[in-house]
Design a protein around this motif. Sequence first.
Motif, PDB file in Angstrom:
ATOM      1  N   THR A  93       8.259   3.546  -8.434  1.00  0.00           N
ATOM      2  CA  THR A  93       6.827   3.243  -8.521  1.00  0.00           C
ATOM      3  C   THR A  93       6.240   3.026  -7.135  1.00  0.00           C
ATOM      4  O   THR A  93       6.968   2.801  -6.161  1.00  0.00           O
ATOM      5  N   CYS A  94       4.922   3.076  -7.085  1.00  0.00           N
ATOM      6  CA  CYS A  94       4.194   2.749  -5.853  1.00  0.00           C
ATOM      7  C   CYS A  94       3.075   1.775  -6.206  1.00  0.00           C
ATOM      8  O   CYS A  94       2.224   2.081  -7.043  1.00  0.00           O
ATOM      9  N   THR A  95       3.111   0.607  -5.593  1.00  0.00           N
ATOM     10  CA  THR A  95       2.055  -0.392  -5.782  1.00  0.00           C
ATOM     11  C   THR A  95       1.159  -0.388  -4.553  1.00  0.00           C
ATOM     12  O   THR A  95       1.652  -0.503  -3.428  1.00  0.00           O
ATOM     13  N   MET A  96      -0.141  -0.243  -4.773  1.00  0.00           N
ATOM     14  CA  MET A  96      -1.084  -0.214  -3.654  1.00  0.00           C
ATOM     15  C   MET A  96      -2.073  -1.363  -3.768  1.00  0.00           C
ATOM     16  O   MET A  96      -2.580  -1.651  -4.850  1.00  0.00           O
ATOM     17  N   ARG A  97      -2.327  -2.008  -2.646  1.00  0.00           N
ATOM     18  CA  ARG A  97      -3.313  -3.084  -2.569  1.00  0.00           C
ATOM     19  C   ARG A  97      -4.221  -2.771  -1.386  1.00  0.00           C
ATOM     20  O   ARG A  97      -3.752  -2.272  -0.360  1.00  0.00           O
ATOM     21  N   SER A  98      -5.490  -3.061  -1.538  1.00  0.00           N
ATOM     22  CA  SER A  98      -6.409  -2.690  -0.461  1.00  0.00           C
ATOM     23  C   SER A  98      -7.569  -3.665  -0.373  1.00  0.00           C
ATOM     24  O   SER A  98      -7.840  -4.428  -1.304  1.00  0.00           O
ATOM     25  N   SER A  99      -8.253  -3.615   0.750  1.00  0.00           N
ATOM     26  CA  SER A  99      -9.486  -4.366   0.962  1.00  0.00           C
ATOM     27  C   SER A  99     -10.525  -3.422   1.548  1.00  0.00           C
ATOM     28  O   SER A  99     -10.345  -2.901   2.653  1.00  0.00           O
ATOM     29  N   ARG A 100     -11.598  -3.207   0.816  1.00  0.00           N
ATOM     30  CA  ARG A 100     -12.672  -2.348   1.324  1.00  0.00           C
ATOM     31  C   ARG A 100     -13.425  -3.033   2.457  1.00  0.00           C
ATOM     32  O   ARG A 100     -14.097  -2.383   3.244  1.00  0.00           O
ATOM     33  N   ARG A 101     -13.313  -4.344   2.533  1.00  0.00           N
ATOM     34  CA  ARG A 101     -14.064  -5.085   3.546  1.00  0.00           C
ATOM     35  C   ARG A 101     -13.332  -5.148   4.880  1.00  0.00           C
ATOM     36  O   ARG A 101     -13.952  -5.384   5.911  1.00  0.00           O
ATOM     37  N   THR A 102     -12.024  -4.980   4.851  1.00  0.00           N
ATOM     38  CA  THR A 102     -11.260  -4.949   6.103  1.00  0.00           C
ATOM     39  C   THR A 102     -10.650  -3.583   6.369  1.00  0.00           C
ATOM     40  O   THR A 102     -10.092  -3.355   7.441  1.00  0.00           O
ATOM     41  N   GLY A 103     -10.722  -2.673   5.394  1.00  0.00           N
ATOM     42  CA  GLY A 103     -10.216  -1.316   5.586  1.00  0.00           C
ATOM     43  C   GLY A 103      -8.709  -1.194   5.534  1.00  0.00           C
ATOM     44  O   GLY A 103      -8.153  -0.194   5.988  1.00  0.00           O
ATOM     45  N   GLU A 104      -8.035  -2.170   4.956  1.00  0.00           N
ATOM     46  CA  GLU A 104      -6.569  -2.181   4.952  1.00  0.00           C
ATOM     47  C   GLU A 104      -6.016  -1.726   3.603  1.00  0.00           C
ATOM     48  O   GLU A 104      -6.556  -2.079   2.550  1.00  0.00           O
ATOM     49  N   ILE A 105      -4.924  -0.969   3.662  1.00  0.00           N
ATOM     50  CA  ILE A 105      -4.205  -0.548   2.455  1.00  0.00           C
ATOM     51  C   ILE A 105      -2.739  -0.916   2.630  1.00  0.00           C
ATOM     52  O   ILE A 105      -2.147  -0.645   3.678  1.00  0.00           O
ATOM     53  N   MET A 106      -2.177  -1.523   1.604  1.00  0.00           N
ATOM     54  CA  MET A 106      -0.746  -1.836   1.585  1.00  0.00           C
ATOM     55  C   MET A 106      -0.072  -0.983   0.515  1.00  0.00           C
ATOM     56  O   MET A 106      -0.582  -0.866  -0.604  1.00  0.00           O
ATOM     57  N   SER A 231     -11.469 -16.163   4.061  1.00  0.00           N
ATOM     58  CA  SER A 231     -10.607 -14.996   4.264  1.00  0.00           C
ATOM     59  C   SER A 231      -9.219 -15.363   3.755  1.00  0.00           C
ATOM     60  O   SER A 231      -8.747 -16.484   3.969  1.00  0.00           O
ATOM     61  N   PHE A 232      -8.569 -14.415   3.088  1.00  0.00           N
ATOM     62  CA  PHE A 232      -7.292 -14.698   2.449  1.00  0.00           C
ATOM     63  C   PHE A 232      -6.244 -13.670   2.859  1.00  0.00           C
ATOM     64  O   PHE A 232      -6.526 -12.467   2.914  1.00  0.00           O
ATOM     65  N   ARG A 233      -5.050 -14.171   3.111  1.00  0.00           N
ATOM     66  CA  ARG A 233      -3.912 -13.313   3.414  1.00  0.00           C
ATOM     67  C   ARG A 233      -3.185 -13.004   2.115  1.00  0.00           C
ATOM     68  O   ARG A 233      -2.888 -13.911   1.337  1.00  0.00           O
ATOM     69  N   ILE A 234      -2.877 -11.724   1.898  1.00  0.00           N
ATOM     70  CA  ILE A 234      -2.234 -11.296   0.657  1.00  0.00           C
ATOM     71  C   ILE A 234      -0.930 -10.579   0.993  1.00  0.00           C
ATOM     72  O   ILE A 234      -0.940  -9.542   1.660  1.00  0.00           O
ATOM     73  N   SER A 235       0.176 -11.127   0.525  1.00  0.00           N
ATOM     74  CA  SER A 235       1.502 -10.534   0.727  1.00  0.00           C
ATOM     75  C   SER A 235       1.832  -9.594  -0.432  1.00  0.00           C
ATOM     76  O   SER A 235       1.131  -9.583  -1.450  1.00  0.00           O
ATOM     77  N   PRO A 236       2.919  -8.827  -0.321  1.00  0.00           N
ATOM     78  CA  PRO A 236       3.252  -7.857  -1.379  1.00  0.00           C
ATOM     79  C   PRO A 236       3.391  -8.470  -2.768  1.00  0.00           C
ATOM     80  O   PRO A 236       2.969  -7.873  -3.758  1.00  0.00           O
ATOM     81  N   PHE A 240      -3.540 -11.576  -6.661  1.00  0.00           N
ATOM     82  CA  PHE A 240      -4.948 -11.581  -6.266  1.00  0.00           C
ATOM     83  C   PHE A 240      -5.722 -10.829  -7.336  1.00  0.00           C
ATOM     84  O   PHE A 240      -5.171  -9.974  -8.036  1.00  0.00           O
ATOM     85  N   GLN A 241      -7.008 -11.154  -7.462  1.00  0.00           N
ATOM     86  CA  GLN A 241      -7.824 -10.524  -8.495  1.00  0.00           C
ATOM     87  C   GLN A 241      -7.970  -9.022  -8.236  1.00  0.00           C
ATOM     88  O   GLN A 241      -7.854  -8.557  -7.105  1.00  0.00           O
ATOM     89  N   VAL A 242      -8.260  -8.285  -9.298  1.00  0.00           N
ATOM     90  CA  VAL A 242      -8.313  -6.821  -9.214  1.00  0.00           C
ATOM     91  C   VAL A 242      -9.489  -6.345  -8.370  1.00  0.00           C
ATOM     92  O   VAL A 242      -9.346  -5.459  -7.534  1.00  0.00           O
ATOM     93  N   THR A 243     -10.660  -6.919  -8.592  1.00  0.00           N
ATOM     94  CA  THR A 243     -11.849  -6.500  -7.845  1.00  0.00           C
ATOM     95  C   THR A 243     -12.404  -7.686  -7.064  1.00  0.00           C
ATOM     96  O   THR A 243     -12.580  -8.775  -7.614  1.00  0.00           O
ATOM     97  N   THR A 244     -12.700  -7.461  -5.799  1.00  0.00           N
ATOM     98  CA  THR A 244     -13.200  -8.539  -4.944  1.00  0.00           C
ATOM     99  C   THR A 244     -14.587  -8.991  -5.383  1.00  0.00           C
ATOM    100  O   THR A 244     -14.867 -10.194  -5.455  1.00  0.00           O
ATOM    101  N   GLU A 245     -15.458  -8.032  -5.666  1.00  0.00           N
ATOM    102  CA  GLU A 245     -16.817  -8.385  -6.077  1.00  0.00           C
ATOM    103  C   GLU A 245     -16.792  -9.168  -7.393  1.00  0.00           C
ATOM    104  O   GLU A 245     -17.529 -10.143  -7.575  1.00  0.00           O
ATOM    105  N   GLY A 246     -15.947  -8.726  -8.312  1.00  0.00           N
ATOM    106  CA  GLY A 246     -15.813  -9.448  -9.577  1.00  0.00           C
ATOM    107  C   GLY A 246     -15.228 -10.829  -9.379  1.00  0.00           C
ATOM    108  O   GLY A 246     -15.605 -11.785 -10.069  1.00  0.00           O
TER     109      GLY A 246
END
Length: 509
Positions: A93-106, A231-236, A240-246
């Motif tokens: 599997t591949c799990t992806m996490r991202s932040s549109r506000r910081t431009g980061e994808i894990m 601001s929050f740090r998120i590890s693998p 964290f919630q699915v949608t930031t705006e929500g």
Amino acid sequence: KKEDEGDRGKDAGEKEKNDKEGGDKKEEKEKEAKKIPALGFLPRGWRHSVASPHHLPNVPRHFCSVASTIDTFLSTSPVPPYNSKVHRGVWRTCTMRSSRRTGEIMAVITHAPPGGSVGKRDCGSDDYTKVWEEERDRLVEMLKECEVDAADVDAAEYPTLLGDEAVKAGGRGKIVDKKYTEGEEPPVADKMKITSIFFQEFDGLSNPKPDHPVQHMFGKTHITEQLGQCSFRISPGAFFQVTTEGAEVLYDVVVDKVKEAAGDKGDKALLLDVCCGTGTIGLYCMKEGAGGRVLGVDIAEPAIKDAKVNAAENGYADEKEGIAKFVAGRAEKVLSREIYRLERDPANKNIPIIAIVDPAREGLHGDVVKALRSCDKIDRLVYVSCNPTKSLVNDAQLLCSPPTKKYGGIPFEPTSATPVDMFPLTGHCEMVMTFDRLKKDTEEEEVKKKEEKEKDGSEEEKKEKENEGKGDKCDVEKEKAGAGKKNEVKVAESDVKKERKGAKKEETG
């Protein structure tokens, strides 16, 4: 001749059977040859093929871009994907996490042991250790090149985030100093790029637990998300919630419920953040003036580590003062101990204590409910549920039921329920329900009412029994009277018969 014919028929049947089996195997081989290794979702379960995520409107475009890169890699890799039917293969599997506000994808790539798993063949043909490191490094290099412009993201996907002004307003990695007011746009990164890559070896049958070990392969060890003023740090493995705006909408509801209960002491209230994850709810509430201290509890140790870092980054570094304390462990065990300490602390005498729970889909453990009920100083419980039709219903019954030997203390009562659409284009929603502690007078009144009902019920039962007894006596008397009448009738009938017989005798005489 008959024996020869029988043998011939038997041979013909076996040949036909073998031909059929050979044809089936050939069809299976043809089907296998037509299969293309790909990354996608499993709409029909583990035993079926994956479906491409590209047509789903609630899957971010940058995730689809990463999926396309992995598809290209799989089509050229000698290491096959994992087959859950026979438990062979490597890529899982591949799990992806991202932040549109910081431009980061894990990206977290989960794989089976390259030397073969539980379904390893005796011939050793499932051993890919010789090419594993080379293929792993090749995938890392391909993922590092993934980059998506903000303009390539569909407008329907992030309707509140797109636009030239929004992109210019917030550069990549910029932290929000203050919460944006109504009409302003939150910052958006100009590009989305993979900044963290992890590999995770797992030989189980389902999915690894959140605290399952990972191997850091590239970039940062976490991504950063901006939520309101925090601001929050998120590890693998951190939740964290699915949608930031929500999540902002959801947490604003929680803030309102906390302030409503705390009144003019809102900035001094003590928050018990149960199942706190990375500390998002408690820290968010404090930034919004809903709480002066927070005590967070979560079973995932990586999440608690992130919570402590998040507390420090958001200005609550001094744990000695108890402003923000986060404890790793089972909530049902830690909570009882911490609540006992809170009750003994004289500083908490006139301070409102408000509990916030955000459990997994299974809901709260029974011992957590017991601990929450036993602490009479908890005036309000704010329950954030992702499973409102099942686990929330069950927990509400335990929280609000009259005291028992197992669940003592003054019960709660539900006072409000607010649904939040956290899962766009699905039938699910998040529910924020508040439970307020019943007042002692109210609780005593309910106990009295219950006792009165029990008394009334017992008196009614006695009356019914008495009436039943009287009825039985009457029935016996009636039966006796009826039996006497029957006997009288029988005697009268016998007398009539005797007279008739006598008359006949006289006539014959």
